[in-house]
Design a protein around this motif. Structure first.
Motif, PDB file in Angstrom:
ATOM      1  N   LYS A 107      -1.566   4.172   8.590  1.00 20.44           N
ATOM      2  CA  LYS A 107      -2.583   3.194   7.546  1.00 20.44           C
ATOM      3  C   LYS A 107      -1.947   2.632   5.934  1.00 20.44           C
ATOM      4  O   LYS A 107      -2.078   1.424   5.633  1.00 20.44           O
ATOM      5  CB  LYS A 107      -4.084   3.164   7.602  1.00 20.44           C
ATOM      6  N   VAL A 108      -0.800   3.466   5.719  1.00 17.97           N
ATOM      7  CA  VAL A 108      -0.667   3.413   5.013  1.00 17.97           C
ATOM      8  C   VAL A 108       0.971   2.220   5.018  1.00 17.97           C
ATOM      9  O   VAL A 108       1.994   2.856   5.563  1.00 17.97           O
ATOM     10  CB  VAL A 108      -0.308   4.679   3.572  1.00 17.97           C
TER      11      VAL A 108
ATOM     12  N   SER B  83      -7.151   2.704   1.607  1.00 21.67           N
ATOM     13  CA  SER B  83      -8.692   1.711   1.688  1.00 21.67           C
ATOM     14  C   SER B  83      -9.364   1.426   0.618  1.00 21.67           C
ATOM     15  O   SER B  83      -9.622   2.850   0.654  1.00 21.67           O
ATOM     16  CB  SER B  83      -9.035   0.382   2.610  1.00 21.67           C
TER      17      SER B  83
ATOM     18  N   TRP C 293      -1.346  10.243   9.370  1.00 21.51           N
ATOM     19  CA  TRP C 293      -1.821   9.138  10.122  1.00 21.51           C
ATOM     20  C   TRP C 293      -3.041   8.705   9.605  1.00 21.51           C
ATOM     21  O   TRP C 293      -4.084   7.461   9.899  1.00 21.51           O
ATOM     22  CB  TRP C 293      -1.018   8.830  11.306  1.00 21.51           C
ATOM     23  N   GLU C 294      -3.824   9.103   9.513  1.00 25.97           N
ATOM     24  CA  GLU C 294      -5.531   9.105   8.913  1.00 25.97           C
ATOM     25  C   GLU C 294      -5.343   8.818   8.134  1.00 25.97           C
ATOM     26  O   GLU C 294      -7.026   8.656   7.164  1.00 25.97           O
ATOM     27  CB  GLU C 294      -6.142  10.215   9.450  1.00 25.97           C
ATOM     28  N   TRP C 295      -4.777   9.467   6.448  1.00 24.13           N
ATOM     29  CA  TRP C 295      -4.689   8.767   5.242  1.00 24.13           C
ATOM     30  C   TRP C 295      -4.947   7.278   5.207  1.00 24.13           C
ATOM     31  O   TRP C 295      -3.893   6.459   5.367  1.00 24.13           O
ATOM     32  CB  TRP C 295      -3.275   9.556   4.416  1.00 24.13           C
ATOM     33  N   ASP C 296      -5.829   6.760   4.294  1.00 28.22           N
ATOM     34  CA  ASP C 296      -6.171   5.744   4.409  1.00 28.22           C
ATOM     35  C   ASP C 296      -6.816   5.392   2.476  1.00 28.22           C
ATOM     36  O   ASP C 296      -7.357   6.035   2.603  1.00 28.22           O
ATOM     37  CB  ASP C 296      -7.733   4.893   5.085  1.00 28.22           C
TER      38      ASP C 296
ATOM     39  N   THR D 248       1.067  -1.092  -0.491  1.00 26.47           N
ATOM     40  CA  THR D 248      -0.378  -0.273   0.084  1.00 26.47           C
ATOM     41  C   THR D 248       1.162   1.049   0.018  1.00 26.47           C
ATOM     42  O   THR D 248       1.441   1.286   1.010  1.00 26.47           O
ATOM     43  CB  THR D 248      -0.995   0.105   1.361  1.00 26.47           C
TER      44      THR D 248
ATOM     45  N   ALA E  97     -12.801   2.202   3.152  1.00 25.42           N
ATOM     46  CA  ALA E  97     -11.862   4.335   3.556  1.00 25.42           C
ATOM     47  C   ALA E  97     -12.679   4.455   2.425  1.00 25.42           C
ATOM     48  O   ALA E  97     -13.727   5.950   2.779  1.00 25.42           O
ATOM     49  CB  ALA E  97     -10.899   3.920   4.413  1.00 25.42           C
TER      50      ALA E  97
ATOM     51  N   VAL F 148      -8.083   8.052  -1.617  1.00 26.71           N
ATOM     52  CA  VAL F 148      -7.063   8.109  -0.892  1.00 26.71           C
ATOM     53  C   VAL F 148      -8.642   8.943   0.551  1.00 26.71           C
ATOM     54  O   VAL F 148      -9.051   9.989  -0.387  1.00 26.71           O
ATOM     55  CB  VAL F 148      -5.724   8.476  -0.366  1.00 26.71           C
ATOM     56  N   SER F 149      -8.444   8.828   1.192  1.00 30.47           N
ATOM     57  CA  SER F 149      -9.361   9.145   2.323  1.00 30.47           C
ATOM     58  C   SER F 149      -8.484   9.791   3.536  1.00 30.47           C
ATOM     59  O   SER F 149      -7.267   9.235   3.915  1.00 30.47           O
ATOM     60  CB  SER F 149     -10.685   8.864   2.927  1.00 30.47           C
ATOM     61  N   GLY F 150      -9.288  10.690   4.258  1.00 29.19           N
ATOM     62  CA  GLY F 150      -8.375  11.726   5.161  1.00 29.19           C
ATOM     63  C   GLY F 150      -7.949  12.384   5.321  1.00 29.19           C
ATOM     64  O   GLY F 150      -7.327  12.750   6.081  1.00 29.19           O
TER      65      GLY F 150
END
Lengths: 509, 610
Positions: free
Chosen positions: B288-289, B600, B595-598, B35, B603, B578-580
């Motif tokens: 998350k990445v 997946s 750290w909130e970048w997601d 990821t 998400a 990507v979200s966040g």
């Protein structure tokens, strides 16, 4: 000759020295390393300004600072030279230059070579078809390209060449009207290029249109763009075409020995295609260069074996054909990784920025393809512009030569048109080009600023503009000293090349 | 004959090929995947030690934000948020100001050596300049710091709050904490000492040629406690320059991480840096990445096209009308506009014999004040926002505080009471009345200094000139590309430029408005303001601090010091894969919540539905 060389070098050095002084003053005037601190609201701003002033000797007059810089430069004479440091990154300017020159060369070498080859070819075709529709179209197109601004072409290329093409790849089928349109245009171009009487033109038009349509239909209906390959059959067909083409230009089809040697190397190449697939997974740059050497050696042996009164002709023809076939086999292997590369980049393989995909963990072939997908747009953008000037020069130069008496004599004594053009006219037409190429390379080394910036290549141009914007004087001077030296040397080389090629010019004068 | 021979050779090759083809198919190429996210940024990373005066740049700070943990960070309001999984800061007493820094039990560098008091102590000794001897010397030819005889930590923070901590801090809690005792009160104690930017054990190992990490740290602590300058000098030299690199160094100890990511690749020539999740990270900000790549490109439009082409996932380019328009036309991309840390303002000059200087009117301070107020009342701030800023940031509003960033604690209260409302709307009649009351003859010539090549400021000048012209001022175009060095020269009557806020420090504004402040280019002197700043220096209750700032501002606005106009607009765009992703006002801007970048799919779908 020696006196000429020494005199020219000395005057070049003086010019260079004087211009570094002027440039240093200009850079000093244009940059203010304290600027961002003036806007800063940090508590210890004063202390920081003082630190930087001392770091860059800003309280010393610029003229004295120039001589300090010059002293560092002169140090190279006894091996202790320095071009200073970038105060922003603490990096030695010499280190920065080493990296930047490498990147720029990677970018401009391919573009320059392609521009020369295509420019000269098209220019010559255009000269041979003087005052025909084809000639006028090429003249129009080259002036159009010549006058296009780089930044505009680059952005358009990204929009259509990368983003548009990648979007197309989502469903790579060519619609009926697109297919008809492209085929008709291709037919027109070919018929104009081949020329001749109306009947011949019509036949050319029909054949070219049909062939293009067939190819387009094939790539569209088989999804070739998603998983392209050539395979031994296509390599054989294309290779034979190359063999005939090279022979026509190099010796003429009457020379059967040359033709046979060319066809033989194609056969060898096709036969080796499968075994090579087992070798290629272990490829490195050196292995590929080694294989290329072997290819040339095999071609030489084949050409020599067919013998005849002039073995050199057969060898030359075989060698040129062999390189063509080798390129096809290489391209075929690169195409084989297209599928996985495309998957990795979310089906958007053509890149718009940078020289490579960061952190790509692939083998030689993946990395080669990655370089190509990054090179294609900036190369095209540079190519379009320098291509135009080469076309103009080679066309004009060939026309001038063709009007000379010795060409008429050659025709009068019954030489074939091929021999007249390729042997007598073409070589002499290249002499003026030989003087333009060094100057062009010098210009492109420093002049790719915009292309580099838009495509995100960290070469010379980028180093210059970044340093200038960052109020960082020494990298700017480093850029200037390299490009200035190259420009001065290119002028000298152009003079010498001209004198070497054309016995009418004497350098002692 | 010859032909036959060649035929034989061909047959041989063909046979060979057949034999080979009977074997397994040739090995195919493959690419490893994980990821990953790619972020576009303008300036390349160049130093792992952003605490040095040279390495102190946003380009380094954003990367260090991902690789080195901290006691706290700024969120997007902006407000200071604590990260207690890294460590805690605790004020033990107001007088003398005593602050205790404790590193959490699990916090460690990526080579599994714990972060502890030695790291904190090194950061303090560098930032405070406690043992710095004399002046640093620079090589005359290259301008680089030379290996000087004197001990000198070339820290960016020198001369700041930590110079008030001259006593060597005590170490407690089994070497996990240090306690700073200030000689004089310092209100911004919370942001005074940064979390250690480079590992003390590596610095000491390299400087003192010691192999064992603990042993090296002990030697460093002893040297600092005893003031052993002999030992500290090589330590300072290593700290100053060993961490400057633009390509990944061979020695991995030069880029140890104590945060969620660790550098795995860095190439100056290919203009990127790759960060991989730090296996040894124990804190709360678990990302998350797997890998984040930052690619450098200075051309905002190139970034937009690369985002469109999927080469970049997140960009934070300079907000211009072209960029915003281009971004709006891109499908599959989310665009967020917001503010940045820099704000635009006009300052008037009090001491150049010009129209705003009491000396012009024979020392009549009241008369000069009325002229200033009249001028500022005619400044069309809302028009600037409407015409120049709102196209870039639809939510843009006038900034009404000289000391606080909009959205930060206390901003609303200060604005409500600081008297800035007088200048809320252009009041030509009011301005004329004030000028008449002052009894000055119009038109009054006012020279406005601004950055000539800055298109935005040139446009602002046009709007200003028209409006103040109606009120009886003749605004002279003093635009100059060397405006920075002209500040404070007295050659202009009003200056239009920006101040960049790097923190929410309470005392940051003192330099601008104190009569002896380093950033006070206006010749502004108000005893009451000076007194209030003196009071602020010893006030530790946030409520009182904000009250004092409010009082200071009331003075400033009433005196017609100048007006603040707008926060620079910022833009963040990310692919919908990507979200966040959220814009941040202060450095490290878009990276603030990495750290909130997601990336997946679940998400992303959630964020689309929500």
């Amino acid at each position: 000759m020696l006196t000429f060389l020494v005199r020219r070098l000395a005057s070049a050095a003086v010019v260079l020295l004087a211009s570094t002084f002027v440039f240093f003053m200009l850079v000093d005037f244009a940059t203010d390393p304290l600027e961002e601190l003036r806007e800063s609201s940090q508590i210890n701003r004063e202390a920081q300004m003082e630190q930087r002033t001392r770091l860059l000797n800003l309280d010393t007059p610029p003229v004295l600072r120039y001589f300090l810089w010059l002293k560092g430069l002169a140090g190279f004479l006894w091996g202790q030279g320095t071009l200073g440091e970038s105060w922003r990154t603490n990096r030695e300017v010499t280190d920065m230059l080493a990296g930047a020159v490498g990147v720029t060369l990677r970018l401009v070498v391919v573009a320059t070579l392609l521009a020369i080859i295509t420019g000269v070819t098209v220019g010559i075709a255009s000269a041979l078809r003087q005052y025909t529709g084809f000639d006028y179209s090429i003249t129009f197109a080259s002036f159009l390209l010549y006058s296009l601004p780089t930044f505009w072409v680059a952005v358009l290329l990204k929009q259509w060449g990368a983003i548009g093409f990648n979007d197309f790849l989502r469903d790579p089928t060519i619609g009926l009207w697109g297919l008809i349109g492209i085929s008709l245009v291709a037919g027109l171009v070919w018929s104009a290029l081949v020329g001749g009487e109306v009947r011949r033109r019509l036949i050319t038009f029909a054949v070219a249109t049909a062939a293009t349509a067939a190819v387009l239909w094939f790539v569209s209906s088989t999804g070739w763009f998603l998983d392209p390959s050539l395979g031994p059959v296509l390599i054989a067909v294309t290779g034979l075409a190359i063999a005939f083409g090279v022979t026509v230009l190099s010796t003429g089809l009457r020379n059967r020995r040359a033709l046979y040697s060319a066809v033989t190397v194609v056969a060898i190449g096709v036969a080796l295609w499968l075994p090579l697939q087992y070798v290629f997974p272990y490829a490195t740059t050196w292995l590929i260069l080694g294989l290329l050497t072997v290819t040339l050696a095999v071609a030489a042996v084949v050409g020599w074996a067919f013998g005849g009164p002039d073995r050199a002709q057969s060898i030359r023809t075989a060698a040129l054909t062999a390189v063509g076939v080798a390129l096809l086999i290489f391209a075929d292997r690169v195409m084989q990784v297209w599928r996985i590369y495309s998957d990795y980049s979310d089906n958007r393989p053509i890149a718009t920025i940078g020289a490579a995909t960061p952190g790509l963990n692939g083998d030689f072939w993946v990395e080669t393809l990655d370089q190509y997908t990054h090179l294609i747009l900036p190369t095209t953008s540079l190519l379009l512009i320098s291509f135009a000037s080469y076309t103009r020069y080679s066309r004009g130069s060939l026309l001038e030569v063709l009007n000379q008496d010795y060409i008429r004599t050659a025709r009068a004594k019954g030489l074939t048109e091929r021999t007249v053009v390729m042997r007598h006219a073409f070589r002499n037409a290249l002499i003026p080009l030989a003087t333009i190429i060094p100057l062009d390379i010098a210009a492109i080394l420093s002049g790719a600023v915009i292309t580099e910036r838009i495509f995100g290549w960290t070469g010379m141009g980028n180093m210059f503009i970044t340093a200038l914007n960052g109020d960082d004087p020494y990298p700017v001077m480093g850029f200037f000293i390299v490009t200035g030296t190259v420009a001065v040397l290119a002028n000298l080389v152009a003079d010498l090349v001209y004198a070497g090629l054309d016995p009418r010019i004497r350098v002692n004068a | 004959m010859r032909i036959r021979r060649i035929g034989a050779a061909g047959a041989l090759v063909a046979t060979g090929a057949l034999v080979l083809s009977a074997c397994a198919t040739p090995t195919q190429s493959a690419i490893e995947e994980d990821t990953r996210l790619t972020v576009g940024w303008n300036q390349p990373f160049f130093s792992y030690n952003e605490s040095t005066s040279n390495g102190n740049a946003t380009a380094n700070a954003v990367i260090k934000y991902l690789t080195v943990g901290s006691f706290q960070y700024y969120n997007n309001e902006p407000a200071l948020v604590k990260d207690e999984s890294y460590g805690t800061i605790e004020k033990l007493s107001d007088d003398p100001l005593t602050v205790k820094y404790t590193i959490a039990e699990d916090t460690q560098w990526s080579d599994e050596v714990p972060v502890d008091a030695a790291d904190l102590l090194l950061q303090w000794v560098a930032d405070s300049g406690k043992y710095n001897e004399g002046e640093v010397t620079y090589d005359e030819e290259t301008g680089a710091i030379i290996e000087h005889e004197n001990l000198y930590f070339d820290a960016a923070a020198l001369g700041g709050g930590l110079s008030n901590v001259t006593e060597v801090p005590e170490i407690d809690d089994d070497g996990k904490s240090i306690t700073l005792v200030y000689d004089a009160p310092f209100v911004d104690w919370e942001v005074a000492l940064a979390a250690p930017t480079v590992p003390a054990h590596v610095v000491a190992q390299q400087a003192l040629d010691i192999e064992d990490a603990e042993e090296a740290k002990d030697a460093l602590i002893t040297a600092i406690q005893e003031g052993d300058t002999e030992t500290l000098k090589p330590i300072a030299d290593v700290w100053n320059s060993a961490f400057d690199f633009t390509d990944l160094p061979d020695d991995p100890s030069l880029y140890l991480a104590s945060g969620p990511y660790v550098i795995s690749e860095l190439s100056a020539d290919d203009a990127y840096i790759t960060l991989t999740a730090n296996e040894n990270y124990q804190g709360d900000l678990e990302p998350k990445v797997e890998t984040i790549t930052v690619r450098y490109n200075e051309d905002p439009m190139a970034q937009v096209q690369a985002l469109q082409n999927g080469e970049l996932d997140i960009i934070n380019p300079q907000a211009t009308a072209d960029v915003i328009t281009a971004l709006e036309g891109v499908e599959g991309v989310t665009v967020q506009t917001g503010s940045e840390g820099t704000y635009e303002h006009i300052d008037l000059t009090f001491n150049n014999g010009g129209p705003f200087d009491p000396a012009t009117y024979g020392g009549d301070a009241e008369k000069a004040r009325m002229v200033r107020q009249a001028f500022l009342m005619a400044i069309p701030r809302q028009e600037v926002i409407d015409k120049i800023i709102q196209p870039l940031n639809p939510d843009a509003e006038i900034r009404n505080s000289q000391t606080r960033v909009p959205g930060s604690p206390g901003y609303d209260d200060i604005v409500a009471s600081n008297g800035s409302d007088v200048y809320d709307e252009v009041d030509i009649e009011g301005a004329k009345a004030l000028l008449a009351e002052a009894g000055v003859t119009t038109p009054i010539d006012v020279t406005l200094l601004y950055g000539k090549s800055n298109a935005r400021r040139a446009a602002e000048y046009q709007l200003f000139a028209e409006s103040v012209g109606d009120a009886g001022f003749n605004l002279i175009d003093g635009g100059d590309d060397n405006w920075g060095s002209l500040l404070g020269s007295g050659t202009y009557d009003a200056a239009l430029f920006g101040w960049q806020s790097t923190s929410l420090g309470i005392s940051e504004s003192a330099a601008n408005f104190r009569s002896d402040g380093g950033n006070n280019y206006s010749g502004y002197a108000n005893e009451k303001v000076d007194e209030l700043y003196d009071e602020l220096e010893t006030t530790f209750e946030e409520e009182d601090q904000l009250r004092i700032l409010g009082e200071i501002e009331a003075e400033l606005w009433a005196d017609g010091f100048g007006v603040t106009i707008f926060q620079f607009p910022g833009v963040v765009a990310n692919r919908d894969t990507v979200s966040g992703v959220k814009n941040g006002v202060l450095s490290p801007s878009v990276f603030w919540n990495f750290w909130e970048w997601d990336p997946s799919e679940s998400a992303v779908q959630e964020s689309e539905e929500g």
